[in-house]
Design an enzyme around this catalytic site. Sequence first.
Site, PDB file in Angstrom:
ATOM      1  CE1 TYR A   1      -1.652  -9.535  -0.403  1.00 23.31           C
ATOM      2  CE2 TYR A   1       0.468  -8.711   0.382  1.00 23.31           C
ATOM      3  CZ  TYR A   1      -0.277  -9.496  -0.491  1.00 23.31           C
ATOM      4  OH  TYR A   1       0.373 -10.253  -1.440  1.00 23.31           O
TER       5      TYR A   1
ATOM      6  CE1 TYR B   1      -3.452  -2.685   0.261  1.00 20.46           C
ATOM      7  CE2 TYR B   1      -2.675  -3.127   2.481  1.00 20.46           C
ATOM      8  CZ  TYR B   1      -3.469  -3.460   1.406  1.00 20.46           C
ATOM      9  OH  TYR B   1      -4.274  -4.575   1.467  1.00 20.46           O
TER      10      TYR B   1
ATOM     11  CG  ASP C   1     -10.692  -7.246  11.234  1.00 21.76           C
ATOM     12  OD1 ASP C   1     -10.825  -6.513  10.230  1.00 21.76           O
ATOM     13  OD2 ASP C   1      -9.860  -8.168  11.292  1.00 21.76           O
TER      14      ASP C   1
END
Length: 572
Positions: free
Chosen positions: A117, A45, A252
Amino acid sequence: MFIQDSIRTERGIPVPMRDGVRLYADVYRPNDDKSYPVLLLRTPYNREDAQTMNYAHPSWYARHGYVVVVQDARGRWSSEGAFHPYLHEAEDGYDTIEWAASLPYAIPKVGMYGFSYAGAMQWLAATSRPPHLACIAPAMIGSDSYQGKAYRNGALSLALQQSWMLFAAQDTALRRGRGDWAAELSALYGDVFSFYKRLPLNDPPESVKELAPYYLEWLRHPSRDEYWHATSLKEKYESVEVPALHIGGWYDIFIDGTIENFTGIRKRGATENAKAHQYLYIEPWFHMPWSRYVGELDFGPEAANRVDQLQLRWFDRWLKGKEPLHELAPVTYFRMGSNTWHEAEQWPPAEAQDTAYYLHSASRANSIHGDGTLTTSAPVEEYPDTYVYHPSIPVPALGGRSGAVPDLTPMGPRNQIPNEVRNDVLVYSTEPLQEELVLSGEVTVELYASTSAEDTDFVAKLVDAYPDGRSYNIAEGIVRASYRHGLSAPEAVVPGEVHRYEISLGPTAAVFHPGHRIRLHVTSSLFPTFDRNPNRVMNPGEATEADFVTATQMIYHDELRPSKLWLPIIHE
């Protein structure tokens, strides 16, 4: 290199991988001649962002005596190579860890951190057993690529997969010099709720097909086949030999997988050191951002983001040998409702007792205006409840457990009244509680149901109904009927035949206060968290509106078919 505020920063350092591909990293370190242990954040990211949505800037960690390496993943941002989710992360993680440990200003001990990730990147690196990896701190990541991530019990995690893919593909477009594709993807991302409705799923715009071919691969594998085994962490627990701090959030999407990683490595880790030093830390948060304010609720000052301080103590222990002032309990978790912290030796806490709350009605539990009730008394002779599900008018997912951005995907607690007035939502409630009721553990629903279709979904949602009429979701689960016997292959149901479904609503820790009601919703869609079941056995990527059929659903609650909600109650 530049020096600012006693920190040296070196940008764009090439890190060679075993196949010759170079991945680029930034390094932050104290501006002196001493050596320090290494913190590594590998991210897809953008290394310059360094996941600062949730964590302190890398320079903060550097000021506390660490060499901090932040690296772009293969095929992302400045790094060379082609990006394919998870494919190269074990080897690239190993090579980067060993490179970082060899830096002339580094003490050869490496810890890793990062969420989502970046958490998966830690686990995959750890399974390759790099000699200088000393500990990890993965946050908000699951245990399996299929179950709980791409799919859940056969239903596609639509909002997560599509929003993530549209975001990730924009960088790929820019790397290829396709500004037009980047603009198209950005527009789709900005109007993602319209994109969620687009069918068939396997025929997205050409930009998606070219830039995110992995998305089409996920659609081609709707069952948990060999494709998913290669990147499943829970099948590799025996390869993990480092201490881990597992950070999760009750809202989550990966919370059940986060807990499974903790419990699984405690049992099956590669070394006794790994088994003995797994720690679980759960906040009330959704995927991001991390704050006391989650959805429509404020969980108070105890829920403020203090993860950086927690991680600093963690890394000081394993990378610097500092004994902590207060030893972490194996499990530290936030209890919603009382907004307090609690400790346990295991999850679920040993004192939690599963208690059954049975569904009842006089055959019309439809909506909040119906007669559905929940009691601890088993039913005797009762008629089933009936509702109709058509995929063209799905029940919206108000809040819940999705990912990753709250304005793009349904996340967190939200008032459920807009759904509770619908007749395609069955509502079962207790009488107002006379005393506090505390939950800590796994919530499940045992549902006896039939459908007029060859396939359909059943959704269950646990709700806290307030005395003033508001009602907030706590946990939810889904099961695709054709996957009732397992995830390896679908199997059609016989229309009208009654089946027993076990629906996990996942783990939670919450308090129902006196005057509140425990409430359960039962319906057949949770859109766009999950794709709409066309009520046919078919690949979810191929379905169009022309494939939609109506399903008449019947939920049974009688002596032979006692549908029930199981709650993990702690008596204090």
